[in-house]
Design an enzyme around this catalytic site. Structure first.
Site, PDB file in Angstrom:
ATOM      1  N   GLU A  31      28.055  39.057  46.702  1.00 47.31           N
ATOM      2  CA  GLU A  31      26.735  38.928  47.295  1.00 47.31           C
ATOM      3  C   GLU A  31      26.817  37.735  48.253  1.00 47.31           C
ATOM      4  O   GLU A  31      27.278  36.662  47.856  1.00 47.31           O
ATOM      5  CB  GLU A  31      25.684  38.656  46.212  1.00 47.31           C
TER       6      GLU A  31
ATOM      7  N   ARG B 166      35.312  36.904  32.793  1.00 49.08           N
ATOM      8  CA  ARG B 166      35.201  35.981  33.923  1.00 49.08           C
ATOM      9  C   ARG B 166      36.147  34.818  33.711  1.00 49.08           C
ATOM     10  O   ARG B 166      36.497  34.490  32.594  1.00 49.08           O
ATOM     11  CB  ARG B 166      33.844  35.297  34.043  1.00 49.08           C
TER      12      ARG B 166
ATOM     13  N   LYS C  26      27.462  30.156  41.632  1.00 49.38           N
ATOM     14  CA  LYS C  26      27.045  29.860  43.005  1.00 49.38           C
ATOM     15  C   LYS C  26      25.746  29.073  43.027  1.00 49.38           C
ATOM     16  O   LYS C  26      25.554  28.205  43.862  1.00 49.38           O
ATOM     17  CB  LYS C  26      26.883  31.167  43.787  1.00 49.38           C
TER      18      LYS C  26
HETATM   19  P1  ATP Z   1      28.008  33.597  40.427  1.00 50.17           P
HETATM   20  O1  ATP Z   1      27.709  33.712  38.963  1.00 50.17           O
HETATM   21  O2  ATP Z   1      28.926  32.506  40.776  1.00 50.17           O
HETATM   22  O3  ATP Z   1      26.779  33.605  41.273  1.00 50.17           O
HETATM   23  P2  ATP Z   1      28.293  36.359  40.899  1.00 50.17           P
HETATM   24  O4  ATP Z   1      28.959  37.213  39.895  1.00 50.17           O
HETATM   25  O5  ATP Z   1      26.819  36.428  40.982  1.00 50.17           O
HETATM   26  O6  ATP Z   1      28.828  34.891  40.737  1.00 50.17           O
HETATM   27  P3  ATP Z   1      29.054  37.940  43.131  1.00 50.17           P
HETATM   28  O7  ATP Z   1      29.050  37.582  44.557  1.00 50.17           O
HETATM   29  O8  ATP Z   1      28.099  38.961  42.654  1.00 50.17           O
HETATM   30  O9  ATP Z   1      28.858  36.594  42.325  1.00 50.17           O
HETATM   31  O10 ATP Z   1      30.516  38.300  42.652  1.00 50.17           O
HETATM   32  C1  ATP Z   1      31.406  39.147  43.327  1.00 50.17           C
HETATM   33  C2  ATP Z   1      32.456  39.613  42.362  1.00 50.17           C
HETATM   34  O11 ATP Z   1      33.150  38.481  41.827  1.00 50.17           O
HETATM   35  C3  ATP Z   1      31.828  40.320  41.174  1.00 50.17           C
HETATM   36  O12 ATP Z   1      32.573  41.489  40.918  1.00 50.17           O
HETATM   37  C4  ATP Z   1      31.925  39.330  40.061  1.00 50.17           C
HETATM   38  O13 ATP Z   1      32.039  39.977  38.827  1.00 50.17           O
HETATM   39  C5  ATP Z   1      33.182  38.540  40.420  1.00 50.17           C
HETATM   40  N1  ATP Z   1      33.125  37.195  39.852  1.00 50.17           N
HETATM   41  C6  ATP Z   1      32.170  36.265  40.032  1.00 50.17           C
HETATM   42  N2  ATP Z   1      32.421  35.160  39.307  1.00 50.17           N
HETATM   43  C7  ATP Z   1      33.579  35.399  38.655  1.00 50.17           C
HETATM   44  C8  ATP Z   1      34.371  34.644  37.731  1.00 50.17           C
HETATM   45  N3  ATP Z   1      34.023  33.417  37.345  1.00 50.17           N
HETATM   46  N4  ATP Z   1      35.510  35.213  37.265  1.00 50.17           N
HETATM   47  C9  ATP Z   1      35.880  36.433  37.664  1.00 50.17           C
HETATM   48  N5  ATP Z   1      35.186  37.199  38.519  1.00 50.17           N
HETATM   49  C10 ATP Z   1      34.040  36.696  39.008  1.00 50.17           C
HETATM   50 MG    MG Z   2      25.940  38.442  41.399  1.00 58.88          MG
END
Ligand code: ATP
Ligand code: MG
Length: 560
Positions: free
Chosen positions: A36, A262, A272
């Site tokens: 995102e 994760r 983020k």
């Molecule tokens: P955050 O919690 O940091 O906001 P998010 O999951 O909301 O992260 P996205 O931009 O939706 O962020 O993530 C893009 C991809 O990265 C998704 O498939 C998510 O599952 C993966 N991802 C995000 N954080 C991690 C992590 N700590 N370890 C592994 N994969 C991750």
């Molecule tokens: Mg997300």
């Protein structure tokens, strides 16, 4: 990394290999990385990137880059550009053009209409509070919304009017009609569309209704022909909804969602939202501050793409959540740079040394290897002059036993140069040592002195033919192992007050005036240092410490 080690620590690799062996999906491997654009990528995303692009690479498949852009208020073009840059920098190539979930808004709308026509979605007018109340809890079933049995015609009309902008934010939503008593809360008539009067970075003001993630994601995957929809474990409970959406619309493709753990790192936050707070509240100097666990911060600090990929291979992919020691990430960059970083010398706390028996205007260029174990990396020239600098910490008036450095009437070798002996210590009125007057032994370049033995080897630079440096010593941003563990305390209270120490007036060997900007240097006996991306104006060079030579935290932890 070899296929063998992938097998050992990546269950998704094994699963795909098995699918290929049994001819499932016609041997096609198609994945996607779906960020995102609401912030910069962090090390956790790097794990997901290495997995998604890595599986495509390993099995001759494809990986799409798709922006999951359904929350226009939080997203921006700046984030989109940063994410593209980071993925490319990590060394990956997406298939075709960059995709956007917003490319599919028209199709998504049509699929929503299809659900309404089939009696599987309805427009609901409960307020957010009412909806929460009707939803029930983990131990109590939910109750049906009074709007659940609206006619198809009425739903079609209301949904059309939602789209046309006849209602205000939050007034109505479109919900899936699944099961308000399901033990899985995600299936209790989840919201599919909500009203948001917000300009979108891709679609402008075309839409005032936006689809929810759980509706958008499976359809976007299916429209792109994705085979493996890899996501983190918190989406496990959403998988029944992912499947429900695809099972209830007319679409040929049904990707398989597979969840993995994760990445969590100690001494680090990887959310983020929290990283944005660090930036917005000025705790760091931006998303690419070298202390940030963002890909751009790591890059600015001197991490190489190879070291990050290696780290992601090392930690593997499994279904058991846990916390990885940030020391492993530091280990990965240390190993990488030990192999590849050119060597140089930089004196952090300069103390002047005058060679009393060296000519006033004398100057010679010493030839030092760029890397002691790698002759193929060539050599560098380091000027030797009458006035030199050594580090204050390498001199002691009253040295302890087994002192390996310089002391009164003792000898030490200057790295790659001659052996010198300290004859006189000059002090100012406050008693501060301002200068050492030493003799150099002209017969000791590359050979041992006759009749005496120097204490050890220390680094140095010419005082008159070197370049001024500002050195930024970075350390872990948090001094608590789990900065966001406690509900009572705020994670910003665990910020390490010594996460950045700036040293001014350092002196680096002359060649570093033209330092490379593509790889860190090893400053001998000090650590790995990378030219900062922003050199400012001024004559000095600015270096960021990427990592120390050894893990100093391991020692602290062992001691306490
Ligand atoms: P955050 O919690 O940091 O906001 P998010 O999951 O909301 O992260 P996205 O931009 O939706 O962020 O993530 C893009 C991809 O990265 C998704 O498939 C998510 O599952 C993966 N991802 C995000 N954080 C991690 C992590 N700590 N370890 C592994 N994969 C991750
Ligand atoms: Mg997300």
């Amino acid at each position: 990394m070899s296929a063998e080690s992938k097998k050992a620590n990546n269950f998704i690799y094994n699963l795909i290999e098995e699918d290929i062996r049994t001819g499932k999906n016609g041997g096609v491997v198609a994945t996607r990385f779906p960020p995102e654009p609401n912030g910069y990528l962090h090390i956790g995303h790097a794990k997901s990137i290495c997995l998604n692009f890595g599986m495509a690479e390993a099995f001759n498949g494809t990986c799409n880059l798709r922006f999951d852009d359904t929350n226009p208020e939080k997203e921006s073009q700046e984030y989109i550009e940063a994410i593209k840059r980071d993925v490319e920098w990590l060394g990956f190539h997406w298939q075709g053009d960059v995709r956007f979930a917003s490319n599919y808004f028209d199709q998504l709308y049509d699929f929503a209409v299809e659900l309404i026509r089939k009696g599987k979605a309805y427009v609901c007018s409960l307020t957010a509070d009412q909806m929460a109340e009707y939803r029930g809890t983990l131990t109590e079933p939910g109750r049906n919304s009074p709007d659940r049995d609206r006619s198809v015609e009425e739903n079609l009309d209301l949904f059309q009017r939602m789209r046309d902008g006849e209602f205000a934010n939050g007034e109505l939503v479109l919900r899936a009609k699944i099961d308000m008593t399901s033990p899985n809360m995600n299936l209790r008539d989840p919201i599919l569309y909500r009203i948001r009067f917000a300009e979108h970075h891709q679609t402008g003001n075309k839409w005032c209704i936006y689809p929810m993630y759980d509706f958008t994601h499976p359809i976007s995957d299916a429209l792109e022909g994705i085979v493996y929809s890899l996501c983190t474990l918190e989406f496990e409970d959403h998988r029944p909804l992912y499947d429900w959406v695809l099972d209830n619309i007319t679409i040929a493709c049904h990707p398989r969602q597979i969840e993995f753990a994760r990445l969590n790192l100690n001494y680090t936050v990887t959310s983020k939202r929290k990283l944005k707070r660090l930036v917005d509240e000025g705790h760091v100097q931006g998303w690419d501050d070298p202390r940030m666990p963002t890909v751009s911060g790591l890059r600015r600090r001197g991490y190489t793409p190879e070291s990050i990929r290696k780290f992601c291979d090392m930690i593997g992919v499994n279904r058991v959540g846990g916390t990885v020691d940030v020391g492993m990430l530091e280990h990965a960059i240390r190993e990488d740079l030990n192999e590849r970083a050119p060597r140089a010398m930089c004196v952090m706390h300069p103390l002047k040394v005058v060679l009393t028996n060296y000519p006033e205007d004398g100057r010679e260029l010493l030839e030092l290897p760029a890397h002691p174990q790698k002759p193929e990396m060539g050599s560098r020239q380091v000027p030797w002059t009458r006035e030199l600098y050594i580090d204050r910490e390498d001199f002691s008036l009253e040295p302890p036993r087994k002192w390996k450095r310089l002391a009164p009437d003792q000898a030490v070798r200057l790295r790659g140069g001659y052996v010198i002996t300290c004859r006189e210590v000059v002090r100012d009125a406050q008693g501060e040592i301002t200068e050492l007057r030493c003799e150099y032994d002209s017969a000791t370049l590359g050979v041992n002195p006759e009749g005496y033995k120097p204490n050890g080897v220390i680094h140095w630079v010419s005082a008159t033919d070197s370049v001024e440096a500002e050195i930024r010593l970075y350390d872990r941003l948090f001094n608590q192992e789990n900065p966001d563990a406690s509900k009572e305390t705020d994670f910003v209270d665990s910020i390490n007050p010594e996460s950045l120490v700036v040293l001014q007036g350092c002196r680096a060997e002359a060649g570093l005036a033209q330092a490379r900007s593509d790889i860190p240097y090893q400053f001998e006996r000090e650590g790995y240092f990378f030219l900062d991306a922003d050199q400012g104006s001024g004559d000095r060079v600015i270096f960021n410490r990427t990592v120390t030579l050894r893990d100093s935290w391991a020692k602290i932890e062992a001691r306490s």
